[in-house]
Scaffold this motif. Sequence first.
Motif, PDB file in Angstrom:
ATOM      1  N   ARG A 125       0.821  -1.217   0.000  1.00  0.00           N
ATOM      2  CA  ARG A 125       0.000   0.000   0.000  1.00  0.00           C
ATOM      3  C   ARG A 125       0.851   1.262   0.000  1.00  0.00           C
ATOM      4  N   ASP A 126       1.894   1.255   0.813  1.00  0.00           N
ATOM      5  CA  ASP A 126       2.716   2.457   0.982  1.00  0.00           C
ATOM      6  C   ASP A 126       3.858   2.545  -0.029  1.00  0.00           C
ATOM      7  N   ARG A 127       3.934   1.557  -0.936  1.00  0.00           N
ATOM      8  CA  ARG A 127       4.959   1.574  -1.993  1.00  0.00           C
ATOM      9  C   ARG A 127       6.361   1.699  -1.400  1.00  0.00           C
ATOM     10  N   ARG A 128       6.619   0.913  -0.363  1.00  0.00           N
ATOM     11  CA  ARG A 128       7.930   0.973   0.281  1.00  0.00           C
ATOM     12  C   ARG A 128       8.986   0.206  -0.501  1.00  0.00           C
ATOM     13  N   SER A 129       8.547  -0.670  -1.409  1.00  0.00           N
ATOM     14  CA  SER A 129       9.481  -1.489  -2.185  1.00  0.00           C
ATOM     15  C   SER A 129       9.028  -1.530  -3.638  1.00  0.00           C
ATOM     16  N   ASP A 130       9.955  -1.872  -4.504  1.00  0.00           N
ATOM     17  CA  ASP A 130       9.601  -2.064  -5.915  1.00  0.00           C
ATOM     18  C   ASP A 130       8.913  -3.410  -6.109  1.00  0.00           C
ATOM     19  N   LEU A 131       9.265  -4.375  -5.246  1.00  0.00           N
ATOM     20  CA  LEU A 131       8.616  -5.680  -5.277  1.00  0.00           C
ATOM     21  C   LEU A 131       8.467  -6.168  -3.848  1.00  0.00           C
ATOM     22  N   THR A 132       7.284  -6.673  -3.537  1.00  0.00           N
ATOM     23  CA  THR A 132       6.997  -7.245  -2.219  1.00  0.00           C
ATOM     24  C   THR A 132       6.629  -8.707  -2.412  1.00  0.00           C
ATOM     25  N   ALA A 133       7.232  -9.588  -1.598  1.00  0.00           N
ATOM     26  CA  ALA A 133       6.967 -11.023  -1.724  1.00  0.00           C
ATOM     27  C   ALA A 133       6.511 -11.599  -0.388  1.00  0.00           C
ATOM     28  N   PHE A 134       5.662 -12.623  -0.485  1.00  0.00           N
ATOM     29  CA  PHE A 134       5.217 -13.369   0.692  1.00  0.00           C
ATOM     30  C   PHE A 134       5.499 -14.839   0.450  1.00  0.00           C
ATOM     31  N   ILE A 135       6.026 -15.520   1.481  1.00  0.00           N
ATOM     32  CA  ILE A 135       6.274 -16.963   1.434  1.00  0.00           C
ATOM     33  C   ILE A 135       5.678 -17.586   2.692  1.00  0.00           C
ATOM     34  N   GLY A 136       4.935 -18.672   2.520  1.00  0.00           N
ATOM     35  CA  GLY A 136       4.418 -19.375   3.688  1.00  0.00           C
ATOM     36  C   GLY A 136       3.078 -20.036   3.421  1.00  0.00           C
ATOM     37  N   HIS A 137       2.362 -20.288   4.485  1.00  0.00           N
ATOM     38  CA  HIS A 137       1.007 -20.839   4.409  1.00  0.00           C
ATOM     39  C   HIS A 137       0.042 -19.736   3.952  1.00  0.00           C
ATOM     40  N   ASN A 138      -0.978 -20.114   3.223  1.00  0.00           N
ATOM     41  CA  ASN A 138      -2.000 -19.147   2.819  1.00  0.00           C
ATOM     42  C   ASN A 138      -2.908 -18.861   4.011  1.00  0.00           C
ATOM     43  N   GLY A 139      -2.533 -17.863   4.785  1.00  0.00           N
ATOM     44  CA  GLY A 139      -3.304 -17.522   5.974  1.00  0.00           C
ATOM     45  C   GLY A 139      -4.702 -17.045   5.688  1.00  0.00           C
ATOM     46  N   ARG A 155       2.450   5.167  -7.740  1.00  0.00           N
ATOM     47  CA  ARG A 155       3.353   4.518  -8.684  1.00  0.00           C
ATOM     48  C   ARG A 155       3.163   3.013  -8.634  1.00  0.00           C
ATOM     49  N   SER A 156       3.573   2.354  -9.693  1.00  0.00           N
ATOM     50  CA  SER A 156       3.394   0.914  -9.798  1.00  0.00           C
ATOM     51  C   SER A 156       4.278   0.169  -8.803  1.00  0.00           C
ATOM     52  N   THR A 157       3.824  -0.992  -8.370  1.00  0.00           N
ATOM     53  CA  THR A 157       4.631  -1.868  -7.538  1.00  0.00           C
ATOM     54  C   THR A 157       4.249  -3.309  -7.854  1.00  0.00           C
ATOM     55  N   ASP A 158       5.190  -4.233  -7.666  1.00  0.00           N
ATOM     56  CA  ASP A 158       4.993  -5.627  -8.036  1.00  0.00           C
ATOM     57  C   ASP A 158       4.866  -6.518  -6.804  1.00  0.00           C
ATOM     58  N   ALA A 159       4.232  -7.687  -7.002  1.00  0.00           N
ATOM     59  CA  ALA A 159       4.028  -8.623  -5.899  1.00  0.00           C
ATOM     60  C   ALA A 159       4.260 -10.054  -6.356  1.00  0.00           C
ATOM     61  N   ILE A 160       4.906 -10.831  -5.503  1.00  0.00           N
ATOM     62  CA  ILE A 160       5.060 -12.277  -5.669  1.00  0.00           C
ATOM     63  C   ILE A 160       4.462 -12.923  -4.428  1.00  0.00           C
ATOM     64  N   ALA A 179      -1.569  -3.320  -6.950  1.00  0.00           N
ATOM     65  CA  ALA A 179      -0.267  -3.962  -7.086  1.00  0.00           C
ATOM     66  C   ALA A 179      -0.316  -4.927  -8.263  1.00  0.00           C
ATOM     67  N   ARG A 180       0.764  -5.028  -8.990  1.00  0.00           N
ATOM     68  CA  ARG A 180       0.836  -5.901 -10.162  1.00  0.00           C
ATOM     69  C   ARG A 180       1.409  -7.252  -9.752  1.00  0.00           C
ATOM     70  N   PRO A 181       0.584  -8.316  -9.786  1.00  0.00           N
ATOM     71  CA  PRO A 181       1.136  -9.641  -9.473  1.00  0.00           C
ATOM     72  C   PRO A 181       2.053 -10.113 -10.590  1.00  0.00           C
ATOM     73  N   VAL A 182       3.247 -10.564 -10.233  1.00  0.00           N
ATOM     74  CA  VAL A 182       4.157 -11.097 -11.246  1.00  0.00           C
ATOM     75  C   VAL A 182       4.361 -12.599 -11.085  1.00  0.00           C
ATOM     76  N   LEU A 183       3.972 -13.157  -9.914  1.00  0.00           N
ATOM     77  CA  LEU A 183       4.014 -14.604  -9.727  1.00  0.00           C
ATOM     78  C   LEU A 183       3.055 -14.973  -8.608  1.00  0.00           C
ATOM     79  N   THR A 184       2.002 -15.732  -8.952  1.00  0.00           N
ATOM     80  CA  THR A 184       1.065 -16.263  -7.977  1.00  0.00           C
ATOM     81  C   THR A 184       0.794 -17.718  -8.348  1.00  0.00           C
TER      82      THR A 184
END
Length: 239
Positions: A125-139, A155-160, A179-184
């Motif tokens: 939300r706050d665009r702190r990174s160019d890409l934000t990723a999450f790894i783990g269980h689908n909570g 501005r655009s930001t990406d998510a994995i 956010a633009r998903p690049v890998l789900t």
Amino acid sequence: MKLWSISLGLLVIACGDGAFAAPRRIHVFVALADNASQGIAPVPAKIGNGDDAEENLYWGNSEGFKAIFGRSKSWKLEKAEANPTPEILDRRSYRHAAQDCILVAEAWRGKNIHQCLEACFANLRDRRSDLTAFIGHNGLMDSPVAVSVLGPGSRSTDAIILCCVSGRFFKPHLEALQARPVLTTEQLMYPGAFLLRDALEVWLHNGSRPDIRMAAARAYAANQKMSVKAAAGVFSKLE
């Protein structure tokens, strides 16, 4: 005066070429596997203790984030912080050896998976990174997590998102956050950190989403001893 003019001209050219551009930033949120608090198929107790990052399936285990990126020749560890907060057991900062990029990864206690997801969404939300990723269980399979709708003009930001069936469960959240998903993912799956490692190499070279998907598919096929075609079906088609 002539020498000053030449030097100033070279400085303008350097700035115009992006010589002083800020490095790209990646933030990885890892929710440790936890047999006790998450709705997962139980794993061996040693790697399913969400309060033990060093042995955990998604962090210290041989295919966890710390182990995979620790062995990588592309990512160099710059800083490690043990227990930076009560919820985070380990925080590590890396710099890419060839690309101008900084990566920060956090190992969140398994029982704090929803706070981990909230922090992940806030980072997007706050665009702190160019890409934000999450790894783990689908909570989100266990209980919902609210997100704030983002206003226009950001501005655009990406998510994995590397967890089971993330394409369907996370789609409304990513759309709300613009956010633009690049890998789900489309299926139940194993989110080993080797997937992120290989996907990031394509992303750093500005590869397309289909190319990122296929890099993940090849890594998954090798790990799971399956065909690349079958592995590709694990990941969402984001073309």
